[in-house]
Design an enzyme around this catalytic site. Structure first.
Site, PDB file in Angstrom:
ATOM      1  N   PRO A   2      -7.258  -1.013   3.858  1.00 36.29           N
ATOM      2  CA  PRO A   2      -6.908   0.085   4.749  1.00 36.29           C
ATOM      3  C   PRO A   2      -5.962  -0.337   5.867  1.00 36.29           C
ATOM      4  O   PRO A   2      -6.276  -1.221   6.662  1.00 36.29           O
ATOM      5  CB  PRO A   2      -8.257   0.519   5.329  1.00 36.29           C
ATOM      6  N   GLU A   3      -4.815   0.273   5.892  1.00 41.78           N
ATOM      7  CA  GLU A   3      -3.906   0.144   7.023  1.00 41.78           C
ATOM      8  C   GLU A   3      -4.010   1.451   7.798  1.00 41.78           C
ATOM      9  O   GLU A   3      -4.909   2.252   7.536  1.00 41.78           O
ATOM     10  CB  GLU A   3      -2.478  -0.138   6.522  1.00 41.78           C
TER      11      GLU A   3
END
Length: 276
Positions: A2-3
DNA sequence: CAAGTTACCTGACGGC
DNA sequence: TGCCGTCAGGTAACTT
């Protein structure tokens, strides 16, 4: 992995199920995360309190309680949050379960345990930007993140461009995937020394970073690898990467072969013609 | 002090 | 089949 876009999608996904709900019970696994909180502290700060807002800063998800206490999640590489009925089977790597008063449960799952959970007491939440987020750079969508800011910050540095934009103190939320995609969109080489980038090029990069992130959020976050969205359905929208993981393929602009090279210890993908 | 390197983790994958 | 090495990458701590 997850960015910023994935965290934002998780936030939007779970927010309606959390706001206004009070916390009834907390269950922790015995595995340690990169940083975690004792059950004793969780119970003291959270039990009986109500979640009032769910926010995001950088790659952190923030659950604000009516007591002003703050529960913070970081997803590391493989972390995820989801809302489940109480009787849903417990998954391997579920490390925290927060039972809400309406008989649903918020569950934090993290296979590789690079993620973290933080808990701030009410008195610790008054000036987050100068405490918890002291070393975190501006949000990509903030006015403070602009070409001039980057130009000034970079002029005394010799780092590769890609490393620089992946550094959280420079700008929040950009990891390896969106660094690659943004640099391709801006036609800038990942290995350029940052003190050699012009103001005009920085302005272009700011614009492209925003466009790439916005597009990814609109696509519901990427579904690469083990990212699962907050409703636990894998891959409802797939972000179409133009450069990340595409080594050996043809560049969508000029048909040259996309290259792969390690920059700053991370796999980097680029078109040596378009991003000269 | 900047920049580069390593540790932390598990699972998927490829080679033999 | 199964064993082993490699890779994935966010962040902090470490070394150069």
């Amino acid at each position: 992995m997850p960015e910023l876009p994935e965290v934002e999608v998780i936030r939007r996904g779970i927010r309606p199920f959390l706001t206004g709900k009070s916390i009834k019970k907390i269950i922790l696994s015995d595995k340690k995360l990169r940083h975690s909180v004792s059950l004793w502290d969780m119970n003291r700060e959270l039990l009986g309190n109500t979640i009032v807002t769910v926010k995001r800063r950088a790659k952190y998800l923030l659950c604000h309680l009516d007591s002003s206490a703050l529960l913070i999640f970081h997803f590391g590489m493989t972390g995820n949050l989801g809302i489940f009925p109480l009787d849903a089977p417990i998954a391997k790597h579920d490390h925290l379960r927060i039972e809400l008063h309406n008989d649903t449960e918020l569950r934090f799952n993290d296979t590789r345990r690079f993620g973290s959970i933080h808990l701030l007491r009410p008195e610790e939440t008054v000036d987050l930007e100068n405490t918890f987020f002291k070393t975190t750079g501006p949000e990509p969508f903030d006015a403070a993140f602009n070409g001039e800011y980057l130009f000034n910050r970079a002029k005394k540095k010799t780092q590769p461009l890609k490393t620089f934009i992946m550094t959280n103190a420079t700008v929040a939320g950009i990891g390896n995937i969106y660094a690659n995609e943004s640099l391709f969109a801006a036609r800038l080489s990942p290995v350029r020394k940052v003190n050699k980038i012009s103001l005009e090029e920085w302005n272009t990069l700011v614009k492209e970073i925003r466009r790439v992130l916005q597009h990814a959020i609109a696509c519901g976050g990427s579904t690469i690898s083990d990212f699962v969205n907050a409703s636990q359905e894998s891959g409802y929208f797939q972000m179409n990467f133009k450069i990340y993981g595409k080594d050996g393929d043809k560049c969508s602009i000029c048909s040259s072969i996309i290259q792969k090279q390690v920059v700053g210890g991370r796999a980097s993908f680029y078109c040596s013609v378009c991003q000269g």
